[in-house]
Write a protein that holds these residues in place. Structure first.
Motif, PDB file in Angstrom:
ATOM      1  N   ILE A 272     -70.085 -35.578 -74.130  1.00 41.11           N
ATOM      2  CA  ILE A 272     -70.142 -34.836 -72.677  1.00 41.11           C
ATOM      3  C   ILE A 272     -68.863 -35.046 -72.003  1.00 41.11           C
ATOM      4  O   ILE A 272     -68.512 -34.282 -71.103  1.00 41.11           O
ATOM      5  CB  ILE A 272     -71.744 -35.334 -72.238  1.00 41.11           C
ATOM      6  N   PHE A 273     -68.146 -36.330 -72.223  1.00 42.48           N
ATOM      7  CA  PHE A 273     -67.244 -36.478 -71.417  1.00 42.48           C
ATOM      8  C   PHE A 273     -65.980 -35.541 -71.963  1.00 42.48           C
ATOM      9  O   PHE A 273     -65.160 -34.875 -71.039  1.00 42.48           O
ATOM     10  CB  PHE A 273     -66.771 -37.967 -71.742  1.00 42.48           C
ATOM     11  N   VAL A 274     -65.667 -35.374 -73.236  1.00 46.24           N
ATOM     12  CA  VAL A 274     -64.657 -34.832 -74.105  1.00 46.24           C
ATOM     13  C   VAL A 274     -64.633 -33.272 -73.813  1.00 46.24           C
ATOM     14  O   VAL A 274     -63.686 -32.633 -73.492  1.00 46.24           O
ATOM     15  CB  VAL A 274     -64.235 -35.253 -75.275  1.00 46.24           C
ATOM     16  N   TYR A 275     -65.889 -32.851 -74.357  1.00 51.44           N
ATOM     17  CA  TYR A 275     -66.051 -31.453 -74.183  1.00 51.44           C
ATOM     18  C   TYR A 275     -65.834 -30.446 -73.033  1.00 51.44           C
ATOM     19  O   TYR A 275     -65.130 -29.416 -73.183  1.00 51.44           O
ATOM     20  CB  TYR A 275     -67.531 -31.051 -74.649  1.00 51.44           C
ATOM     21  N   ILE A 276     -66.059 -31.266 -71.869  1.00 47.08           N
ATOM     22  CA  ILE A 276     -65.858 -30.423 -70.612  1.00 47.08           C
ATOM     23  C   ILE A 276     -64.409 -30.177 -70.345  1.00 47.08           C
ATOM     24  O   ILE A 276     -64.082 -29.288 -69.681  1.00 47.08           O
ATOM     25  CB  ILE A 276     -66.314 -31.000 -69.385  1.00 47.08           C
ATOM     26  N   TRP A 277     -63.432 -30.804 -71.019  1.00 46.34           N
ATOM     27  CA  TRP A 277     -62.023 -30.749 -70.849  1.00 46.34           C
ATOM     28  C   TRP A 277     -61.208 -29.641 -71.460  1.00 46.34           C
ATOM     29  O   TRP A 277     -60.311 -29.190 -71.177  1.00 46.34           O
ATOM     30  CB  TRP A 277     -61.355 -31.816 -71.103  1.00 46.34           C
ATOM     31  N   ALA A 278     -62.006 -29.145 -72.572  1.00 46.62           N
ATOM     32  CA  ALA A 278     -61.363 -28.322 -73.557  1.00 46.62           C
ATOM     33  C   ALA A 278     -61.204 -26.955 -73.298  1.00 46.62           C
ATOM     34  O   ALA A 278     -60.509 -26.268 -74.048  1.00 46.62           O
ATOM     35  CB  ALA A 278     -62.252 -28.496 -74.910  1.00 46.62           C
ATOM     36  N   GLY A 279     -61.790 -26.477 -71.949  1.00 46.75           N
ATOM     37  CA  GLY A 279     -61.776 -24.892 -72.168  1.00 46.75           C
ATOM     38  C   GLY A 279     -60.480 -24.077 -72.038  1.00 46.75           C
ATOM     39  O   GLY A 279     -60.259 -23.044 -72.655  1.00 46.75           O
ATOM     40  N   PRO A 280     -59.549 -24.938 -71.405  1.00 44.62           N
ATOM     41  CA  PRO A 280     -58.155 -24.080 -71.334  1.00 44.62           C
ATOM     42  C   PRO A 280     -57.568 -23.759 -72.497  1.00 44.62           C
ATOM     43  O   PRO A 280     -56.657 -23.145 -72.650  1.00 44.62           O
ATOM     44  CB  PRO A 280     -57.138 -25.180 -70.514  1.00 44.62           C
ATOM     45  N   HIS A 281     -58.087 -24.390 -73.799  1.00 47.01           N
ATOM     46  CA  HIS A 281     -57.490 -23.976 -74.999  1.00 47.01           C
ATOM     47  C   HIS A 281     -57.733 -22.721 -75.440  1.00 47.01           C
ATOM     48  O   HIS A 281     -57.145 -22.035 -76.292  1.00 47.01           O
ATOM     49  CB  HIS A 281     -57.909 -24.996 -76.350  1.00 47.01           C
ATOM     50  N   HIS A 282     -58.716 -21.840 -74.560  1.00 47.36           N
ATOM     51  CA  HIS A 282     -58.770 -20.240 -74.906  1.00 47.36           C
ATOM     52  C   HIS A 282     -57.850 -19.547 -74.180  1.00 47.36           C
ATOM     53  O   HIS A 282     -57.605 -18.598 -74.483  1.00 47.36           O
ATOM     54  CB  HIS A 282     -60.056 -20.066 -74.242  1.00 47.36           C
ATOM     55  N   LEU A 283     -56.958 -20.211 -73.516  1.00 48.78           N
ATOM     56  CA  LEU A 283     -55.870 -19.655 -72.725  1.00 48.78           C
ATOM     57  C   LEU A 283     -54.285 -20.007 -72.972  1.00 48.78           C
ATOM     58  O   LEU A 283     -53.652 -19.937 -72.283  1.00 48.78           O
ATOM     59  CB  LEU A 283     -56.317 -19.839 -71.189  1.00 48.78           C
ATOM     60  N   GLN A 284     -54.287 -20.350 -74.352  1.00 44.20           N
ATOM     61  CA  GLN A 284     -52.707 -20.772 -74.704  1.00 44.20           C
ATOM     62  C   GLN A 284     -51.696 -19.565 -74.616  1.00 44.20           C
ATOM     63  O   GLN A 284     -52.256 -18.571 -74.886  1.00 44.20           O
ATOM     64  CB  GLN A 284     -52.876 -21.449 -76.116  1.00 44.20           C
ATOM     65  N   TYR A 285     -50.725 -19.943 -74.165  1.00 44.62           N
ATOM     66  CA  TYR A 285     -49.740 -18.983 -74.051  1.00 44.62           C
ATOM     67  C   TYR A 285     -49.960 -17.925 -73.056  1.00 44.62           C
ATOM     68  O   TYR A 285     -49.256 -16.901 -72.934  1.00 44.62           O
ATOM     69  CB  TYR A 285     -49.361 -18.280 -75.527  1.00 44.62           C
ATOM     70  N   THR A 286     -50.999 -18.159 -72.152  1.00 46.48           N
ATOM     71  CA  THR A 286     -51.198 -16.951 -71.180  1.00 46.48           C
ATOM     72  C   THR A 286     -50.537 -17.397 -69.917  1.00 46.48           C
ATOM     73  O   THR A 286     -49.847 -18.524 -69.853  1.00 46.48           O
ATOM     74  CB  THR A 286     -52.759 -16.931 -71.017  1.00 46.48           C
ATOM     75  N   ALA A 287     -50.914 -16.569 -68.644  1.00 45.29           N
ATOM     76  CA  ALA A 287     -50.258 -17.260 -67.575  1.00 45.29           C
ATOM     77  C   ALA A 287     -50.955 -18.438 -66.742  1.00 45.29           C
ATOM     78  O   ALA A 287     -50.533 -18.745 -65.729  1.00 45.29           O
ATOM     79  CB  ALA A 287     -50.714 -15.877 -66.485  1.00 45.29           C
ATOM     80  N   LEU A 288     -51.836 -19.108 -67.602  1.00 45.20           N
ATOM     81  CA  LEU A 288     -52.205 -20.221 -67.012  1.00 45.20           C
ATOM     82  C   LEU A 288     -51.250 -21.288 -66.980  1.00 45.20           C
ATOM     83  O   LEU A 288     -50.358 -21.437 -67.863  1.00 45.20           O
ATOM     84  CB  LEU A 288     -53.506 -20.745 -67.938  1.00 45.20           C
ATOM     85  N   PRO A 289     -51.119 -22.298 -65.966  1.00 46.18           N
ATOM     86  CA  PRO A 289     -50.333 -23.402 -65.921  1.00 46.18           C
ATOM     87  C   PRO A 289     -50.146 -24.234 -67.181  1.00 46.18           C
ATOM     88  O   PRO A 289     -51.301 -24.300 -67.852  1.00 46.18           O
ATOM     89  CB  PRO A 289     -50.613 -24.074 -64.512  1.00 46.18           C
ATOM     90  N   ALA A 290     -49.000 -24.557 -67.595  1.00 50.73           N
ATOM     91  CA  ALA A 290     -48.564 -25.053 -68.660  1.00 50.73           C
ATOM     92  C   ALA A 290     -49.361 -26.584 -69.139  1.00 50.73           C
ATOM     93  O   ALA A 290     -50.093 -26.975 -69.941  1.00 50.73           O
ATOM     94  CB  ALA A 290     -47.160 -25.409 -69.154  1.00 50.73           C
ATOM     95  N   TRP A 291     -49.598 -27.083 -67.657  1.00 53.60           N
ATOM     96  CA  TRP A 291     -50.157 -28.377 -67.974  1.00 53.60           C
ATOM     97  C   TRP A 291     -51.554 -28.369 -68.188  1.00 53.60           C
ATOM     98  O   TRP A 291     -52.191 -29.053 -68.835  1.00 53.60           O
ATOM     99  CB  TRP A 291     -50.152 -29.256 -66.494  1.00 53.60           C
ATOM    100  N   ALA A 292     -52.407 -27.379 -67.771  1.00 55.10           N
ATOM    101  CA  ALA A 292     -53.866 -26.974 -68.091  1.00 55.10           C
ATOM    102  C   ALA A 292     -53.838 -26.602 -69.508  1.00 55.10           C
ATOM    103  O   ALA A 292     -55.002 -27.137 -70.059  1.00 55.10           O
ATOM    104  CB  ALA A 292     -54.425 -26.067 -67.071  1.00 55.10           C
ATOM    105  N   GLN A 293     -52.940 -25.909 -70.099  1.00 57.36           N
ATOM    106  CA  GLN A 293     -53.071 -25.580 -71.459  1.00 57.36           C
ATOM    107  C   GLN A 293     -52.986 -26.820 -72.224  1.00 57.36           C
ATOM    108  O   GLN A 293     -53.825 -27.050 -73.120  1.00 57.36           O
ATOM    109  CB  GLN A 293     -51.941 -24.716 -71.779  1.00 57.36           C
ATOM    110  N   ALA A 294     -52.151 -27.816 -71.908  1.00 62.34           N
ATOM    111  CA  ALA A 294     -51.777 -29.073 -72.788  1.00 62.34           C
ATOM    112  C   ALA A 294     -53.067 -29.809 -72.619  1.00 62.34           C
ATOM    113  O   ALA A 294     -53.406 -30.497 -73.741  1.00 62.34           O
ATOM    114  CB  ALA A 294     -50.620 -29.680 -72.310  1.00 62.34           C
ATOM    115  N   VAL A 295     -53.799 -29.954 -71.508  1.00 66.03           N
ATOM    116  CA  VAL A 295     -54.817 -30.763 -71.419  1.00 66.03           C
ATOM    117  C   VAL A 295     -55.809 -30.246 -72.253  1.00 66.03           C
ATOM    118  O   VAL A 295     -56.531 -30.945 -72.920  1.00 66.03           O
ATOM    119  CB  VAL A 295     -55.298 -30.950 -69.874  1.00 66.03           C
TER     120      VAL A 295
END
Length: 753
Positions: A272-295
């Motif tokens: 439950i701790f790790v799962y909640i962080w993983a959402g931005p991996h659906h937005l790789q190489y998009t206009a999302l800030p790079a730090w969020a993609q990396a996290v």
């Protein structure tokens, strides 16, 4: 201590069990229909009528029948009906079935309130039926797994809160001191889903007497909130509650204790701790800030450890009981389910890495990955729970073990025939899209080259789905026969001593977690904190910092007609097949650049509520569509895609050409955008909205007639100004606007103006 007598309520379990079976079959049917339409897009024409003489039709032979459906059976709507039925009607109902059965027995207490139990049941089923009606009508928000409009969102929240109150008050009156691991997962699930649902679905209704609303977030901000929700809908709707069911029903079916109590603790808290962080991996190489993609990538990779810990805990529970697996179809379903969980949770982190994501994202690889989890993990766990409960609830043996085994093998083959072709299709798409000739031109310039190459895999996927639903029908026959020969027991008498009050302080020699297990309130608070950390770190900076979305001076708000066209695009579910996100890859810029030659920038989406970046490319990306094709091409393409693009698998949209645009709320939409979201419409623009729309519609129709003499001749016989009033013109205005704000290689932002 005096023994107390009470009874378990099986009626509510039976109700959710029946709902699971009925809605499961409906959800599978929607899925099979959507799969068929991907290689037979003429299905709606076959059912309702067509003017295409090459297609046989069950209707009278004209296209009016299809027009009269107003798109109710279009692919975009069928797809969202499928995903929502499977998630909210099939999986959620089996979760409720398992929780209402197991919670009472684990706590040695009847549910706190039968009234709350039934209120929960009926509000949830009413929500599902309301979803069917509204989605068929095109009333949706387009947000993945959250397409419900605002009244249904409120109903979901109400039903979920009722369920939570009943669950927590039952825990409070328990007769067992320590909470079993399954209940930890139930508590974590409830907290996470409540938080995810409420914050992702913050929206502003156009009016409180209508269905239309707009997301409280725009563009990049909407994207990160949506995939924080979307990925964790998979985590906390399709995974953690089902893990709770695994921890209860698998040991029960195997008659073995859970392999490792310590591993259960590690599994729960780390997951439950790790799962909640993983959402931005659906937005790789998009206009999302790079730090969020990396996290998102980092935590996705870490997710392998707790996921596989849970998988191993489940499989190793069967140590010494593998001989039972050969004979017991329930255990067969559970073993394959847990194995699919392990496979999917290994593959997911791989797809989150940038090197693999740039090939796999937007392709059928992701579809295969998702269905490995949905069909294997969720479906087979559900089937195992059903086969376990039905003989117990009706106090008899399963009608036919042989039929259950037939179901197992048909379902297993169905998963294989579904997932493997989708993997091959995804690899084919990803590689064909990126292939260049030595002279720097694309090898496969025409998008339809890729589509044609993967049609055989679509057919194999359909066959896999047919096998899977066939197994489900066999299960229904088996369940009905078992119910008929059994005798249902509504009230199950039980007795247990009342729980003595020993205080909240830790006792000497009592382990920390053992102490925590008898402190449900503290367990819930710690779960909330554990889940909230990642949410706050990722969401708050993106929502609060204006610098995370640089302003592009050339980007202007949508015109009133374009705003209406965008709403039509959402109504038809077009984003199910088309993305609006050109990633910074050479192949995508060359393929999708239109006249602009730019990859997508964050500042281009500031007026998009909701964002429409998509998650699958069955058709090409549309973010640079504006000016790429003439307006007459769009008209003909929407009327019959195969007239402009031979081999297209896009369905027809003739009702857009036949239906007048409803402008009654156009001014109200502009006022909402200005007053609530600070969209810079002036008073004069709002006051002249209708004349502005008339002018734009006239210009589009003039272009259509100048470009296509056949259309000009056809409309010459009709009343003047007829075409200008149609929905197709509004949609064309939106499509012709996409990506046109950026026209040069120089991008002026607020920081360099």
């Amino acid at each position: 201590m005096e023994t107390q007598k009470f009874s378990y309520d099986n009626s509510i379990v039976r109700a959710f069990l029946y709902a699971t079976i009925v809605f499961g079959l409906i959800g599978f049917t929607f899925g099979l229909t959507a799969a068929l339409m991907l290689f037979y897009p003429e299905l709606p024409e076959f059912l309702f009528g067509t003017d295409d003489t090459t297609i046989k039709s069950l209707a009278s032979g004209n296209i009016q029948g299809l027009i009269n459906t107003h798109g109710a059976f279009g692919f975009g709507r069928i797809r969202m009906l499928h995903t929502n039925t499977v998630i909210f009607a099939f999986v959620c109902n089996i979760v409720y079935t398992g929780i209402y059965y197991s919670l009472q027995r684990l706590l040695k207490a009847r549910m706190y309130s039968d009234t709350l139990s039934w209120l929960h049941f009926w509000t949830w089923q009413i929500m599902i039926v309301a979803t069917f009606i509204t989605f068929f009508m095109g009333i949706n928000t387009s947000k993945e797994y959250a397409e419900h409009e605002w009244p249904i969102d409120i109903l979901i929240a109400f039903s979920w809160i009722i369920f939570g109150i009943n669950m927590f008050l039952t825990i409070a009156k328990r007769r067992v001191r320590h909470l079993y691991v399954a209940i930890w997962f139930y508590i974590g699930t409830w907290i996470a889903v409540a938080m995810l649902h409420i914050f992702n679905n913050l929206e502003v209704p156009l009016s409180f007497t209508g269905w239309k609303s707009y997301s409280a977030y725009a563009g990049v901000k909407d994207a990160i909130v949506q995939w924080w929700y979307g990925h964790n809908a998979v985590a906390f709707v399709l995974t953690t509650p089902v893990l709770g069911l695994m921890y209860y029903f698998l040991p029960k079916a195997a008659d073995r204790p859970v392999f490792s109590y310590k591993l259960s603790i590690i599994h729960f808290w780390s997951l439950i701790f790790v799962y909640i962080w993983a959402g931005p991996h659906h937005l790789q190489y998009t206009a999302l800030p790079a730090w969020a993609q990396a996290v998102g990538t980092g935590f996705s990779i870490m997710l392998i450890a707790p996921s596989w810990g849970g998988m191993l805990n489940g499989l190793l529970t069967l140590r010494g009981a593998w001989d039972k697996v050969r004979e017991n179809p329930i255990l067969k379903f559970f073993v394959v389910a847990v194995t699919c969980y392990g496979m999917a949770t290994f593959e997911g982190p791989l797809l989150a890495t940038k090197n693999i994501n740039k090939i796999g994202h937007f392709t059928d690889w992701v579809i295969g990955h998702v269905h490995l989890g949905a069909l294997g993990w969720n479906g087979f766990m559900a089937f195992g729970v059903i086969y376990y409960l039905v003989p117990i609830l009706w106090r008899t043996k399963l009608y036919s073990v042989k039929l259950a085994n037939w179901h197992f093998w048909l379902g297993t083959l169905g998963i294989i025939f579904y997932a493997v072709p989708m993997y091959i299709s995804g690899f084919t798409q990803g590689l064909m899209w990126k292939q260049f000739n030595p002279d720097g031109t694309l090898v496969w310039k025409n998008w339809l080259d890729t589509v044609t190459a993967i049609i055989p895999y679509f057919k194999m996927r359909f066959f896999g789905g047919f096998l899977y639903i066939s197994g489900s029908i066999i299960m229904i026959i088996n369940v009905v026969a078992t119910v008929r020969k059994g005798s249902f027991q509504k009230e199950v008498p039980a007795e247990a001593p009342a729980l003595a009050n020993i205080g909240n302080k830790r006792k000497e020699g009592e382990g920390t977690h053992l102490w925590l297990e008898r402190m449900p309130f503290l367990l819930g608070v710690l779960s909330l904190l554990t889940i909230s950390i990642g949410s706050m770190v990722e969401i708050i900076p993106t929502l609060s910092l204006k610098k995370s979305v640089p302003t592009i001076s050339a980007v202007k708000p949508y015109s009133p007609l374009e705003l209406e066209g965008r709403d039509i695009y959402i109504r038809e579910g077009c984003n199910a097949c088309h993305s609006q996100m050109v990633r910074p890859f050479r192949d995508e810029i060359v393929r999708f650049n239109g006249k602009n030659g730019q990859y997508s920038k964050a500042g281009e989406f500031v007026y998009d509520r909701p964002f429409l970046w998509g998650s699958k490319r069955t058709g090409p990306d549309l973010h640079r569509e504006g000016g790429k094709n003439p307006s007459s091409w769009h008209y003909k393409h929407m009327y019959n895609p195969r007239s402009t693009s031979a081999g297209s698998i896009m369905p027809r949209y003739p009702w857009l050409i036949a239906t007048n645009l409803d402008r009654s709320k156009m001014v109200d939409k502009m006022k909402l955008m200005r007053n609530t979201f600070d969209v810079p419409y002036t008073k004069s623009e709002i006051d002249s909205a209708n004349s502005w729309a008339d002018h734009q519609a006239n210009k589009i129709v003039k272009d259509i007639f100048s470009e296509a003499s056949d259309l000009k001749d056809a409309y010459a016989k009709r009343p003047a100004g007829e075409l200008e009033k149609k929905e197709i013109v509004a949609l064309i205005s939106y499509l012709q606007r996409l990506g046109t704000d950026i026209k040069t290689t120089e991008i002026k932002t607020a920081s360099n103006n």
